[in-house]
Scaffold this motif. Structure first.
Motif, PDB file in Angstrom:
ATOM      1  N   SER A 242       0.840  -1.194   0.000  1.00  0.00           N
ATOM      2  CA  SER A 242       0.000   0.000   0.000  1.00  0.00           C
ATOM      3  C   SER A 242       0.884   1.257   0.000  1.00  0.00           C
ATOM      4  O   SER A 242       0.650   2.204  -0.759  1.00  0.00           O
ATOM      5  CB  SER A 242      -0.910  -0.017   1.233  1.00  0.00           C
ATOM      6  N   THR A 243       1.920   1.242   0.836  1.00  0.00           N
ATOM      7  CA  THR A 243       2.822   2.398   0.943  1.00  0.00           C
ATOM      8  C   THR A 243       3.480   2.721  -0.398  1.00  0.00           C
ATOM      9  O   THR A 243       3.445   3.864  -0.861  1.00  0.00           O
ATOM     10  CB  THR A 243       3.928   2.096   1.981  1.00  0.00           C
ATOM     11  N   PHE A 244       4.085   1.708  -1.014  1.00  0.00           N
ATOM     12  CA  PHE A 244       4.848   1.998  -2.230  1.00  0.00           C
ATOM     13  C   PHE A 244       3.914   2.304  -3.402  1.00  0.00           C
ATOM     14  O   PHE A 244       4.264   3.108  -4.278  1.00  0.00           O
ATOM     15  CB  PHE A 244       5.840   0.867  -2.529  1.00  0.00           C
ATOM     16  N   ALA A 245       2.729   1.710  -3.394  1.00  0.00           N
ATOM     17  CA  ALA A 245       1.782   2.019  -4.486  1.00  0.00           C
ATOM     18  C   ALA A 245       1.286   3.464  -4.369  1.00  0.00           C
ATOM     19  O   ALA A 245       1.163   4.176  -5.365  1.00  0.00           O
ATOM     20  CB  ALA A 245       0.605   1.045  -4.440  1.00  0.00           C
ATOM     21  N   PHE A 246       1.034   3.915  -3.138  1.00  0.00           N
ATOM     22  CA  PHE A 246       0.599   5.310  -2.962  1.00  0.00           C
ATOM     23  C   PHE A 246       1.720   6.266  -3.378  1.00  0.00           C
ATOM     24  O   PHE A 246       1.482   7.245  -4.105  1.00  0.00           O
ATOM     25  CB  PHE A 246       0.092   5.516  -1.523  1.00  0.00           C
ATOM     26  N   HIS A 247       2.954   5.959  -2.973  1.00  0.00           N
ATOM     27  CA  HIS A 247       4.062   6.840  -3.362  1.00  0.00           C
ATOM     28  C   HIS A 247       4.261   6.833  -4.875  1.00  0.00           C
ATOM     29  O   HIS A 247       4.555   7.877  -5.473  1.00  0.00           O
ATOM     30  CB  HIS A 247       5.351   6.454  -2.633  1.00  0.00           C
ATOM     31  N   ALA A 248       4.088   5.672  -5.497  1.00  0.00           N
ATOM     32  CA  ALA A 248       4.248   5.598  -6.960  1.00  0.00           C
ATOM     33  C   ALA A 248       3.202   6.466  -7.654  1.00  0.00           C
ATOM     34  O   ALA A 248       3.513   7.192  -8.602  1.00  0.00           O
ATOM     35  CB  ALA A 248       4.135   4.150  -7.425  1.00  0.00           C
TER      36      ALA A 248
END
Ligand code: DP6
Length: 330
Positions: A242-248
């Motif tokens: 979830s974290t890396f998808a939001f940052h992406a």
């Protein structure tokens, strides 16, 4: 009469990023958070005579948009109570120094809880959560202690609030699921682009935003199942995705939103290497800023803290267990 209330900040494990209804401030995706005991806001409120509210944040008179957001929240509560009196509010963050951490969640949760008592509204925690959401959606989750979920909202869904989530009872009662978060402060400077502005920019200009909105519920469901099963490795996996998808999705906005600093990337690498090599499992997340938060079982905190404490990327290390929901102070 002076009413005093406190609320703790929360860190999202699965992230809220993007709104489905700007006016009602409804999240486009569901989120799950842990409320943290070490990050507390205390707010007092009382009626005053006069034409203007008096608002103090950390001992200084609030101005500009910080003041406007607080007054707007008071107006919502006044209109529900059909009260037209002004108030004096003093809100203090009992965060460890140099935190540079989002205090709007705990601040608006404490303000909403305190005003409910002063205005004698008698609203339920879920109703107060929905009102706190209008000021800042992450504040909706700070009404509750421990794990808290804010579902995605459909446009117009004015009553949407968060709810507490209990991890499943342990099979052996003597083995509680004891989790702690380490917060590695990489920079205490305030973020340059607020979450509110950043998520609108992402929604309007990022080609990855639709993919994020489609994928987020999947990570969220996986996190809820992991909580149910008390499976930290599955929870950590969902949280990192979830974290890396939001940052992406944010990085693909125009202009790009890059919240992670070089020091954050270097820490991400260090955490991955450390947990592959020798250290017990710990899982990371980052919000709209460069600080890194690590979730782990409490019994492993000392080992991780020892490893991280002297790293040059880190300005300050905070350690926190789960916090309580908003409450009145005597
Ligand atoms: C990245 O709740 O601060 O921390 O509703 O516009 O006030 P507004 O946004 P806010 O956004 C928090 C974003 C986040 C992720 C999260 O806490 O879920």
């Amino acid at each position: 009469m002076v009413i005093r209330a406190q609320a703790c900040a929360n860190i999202a494990l699965t992230k809220y990023w993007g709104k489905s209804d700007l006016e009602l401030n409804l999240p486009a995706v569901p989120s799950l958070s842990l409320t943290l005991d070490a990050l507390r806001t205390e707010t007092s409120i009382r009626f005053i005579e006069g034409a203007e509210d008096r608002i103090e944040l950390n001992g200084e008179e609030a101005r500009g948009s910080a003041r406007a957001r607080m007054v707007a929240q008071l107006d919502r509560l006044r209109s529900l109570a059909k009260i037209d009196r002004r108030v004096a509010v003093a809100s203090t963050n009992h965060f460890p120094t140099a935190a540079g951490l989002a205090s709007s969640a705990s601040g608006f949760a404490a303000l909403t809880f305190a005003a409910d008592a002063l205005f004698d509204l008698g609203l339920s925690r879920n109703e107060l959560s929905a009102i706190a959401r209008r000021a800042s959606a992450s504040a909706a989750r700070s009404l509750f202690g421990g794990f808290s979920e804010l579902p995605a909202g459909r446009p117009g869904e004015a009553a949407l609030g968060a709810r507490a989530i209990e991890p499943q009872k342990p099979q052996k009662p003597q083995e509680p699921w004891d989790l702690t978060m380490i917060i590695a402060i990489v920079s205490a400077r305030p973020k340059s682009i607020s979450s509110t502005e950043g998520m609108e920019r992402t929604r309007k200009s990022s080609k990855l935003y639709p993919a994020w909105v489609e994928a987020a519920p999947e990570y969220h469901e996986a996190a809820l199942r992991a909580l149910e099963a008390r499976d930290l490795s599955a929870l950590g996996h969902a949280m990192e995705r979830s974290t890396f998808a939001f940052h992406a999705s944010a990085m693909a906005a125009d202009p790009p939103l890059i919240y992670l600093a070089p020091a954050t990337l270097s820490l991400i690498e260090a955490v991955r290497t450390l947990r592959e090599d020798a250290l017990p499992p710990a899982y990371m997340t980052m919000d709209a800023g460069p600080n890194l938060k690590l979730l782990m079982e409490t019994r492993h905190v000392e080992r991780w803290a020892r490893e991280l404490r002297d790293r040059e990327e880190i300005e300050q290390l905070l350690i926190s267990g789960p916090g309580e929901g908003a409450k009145l102070l005597g």
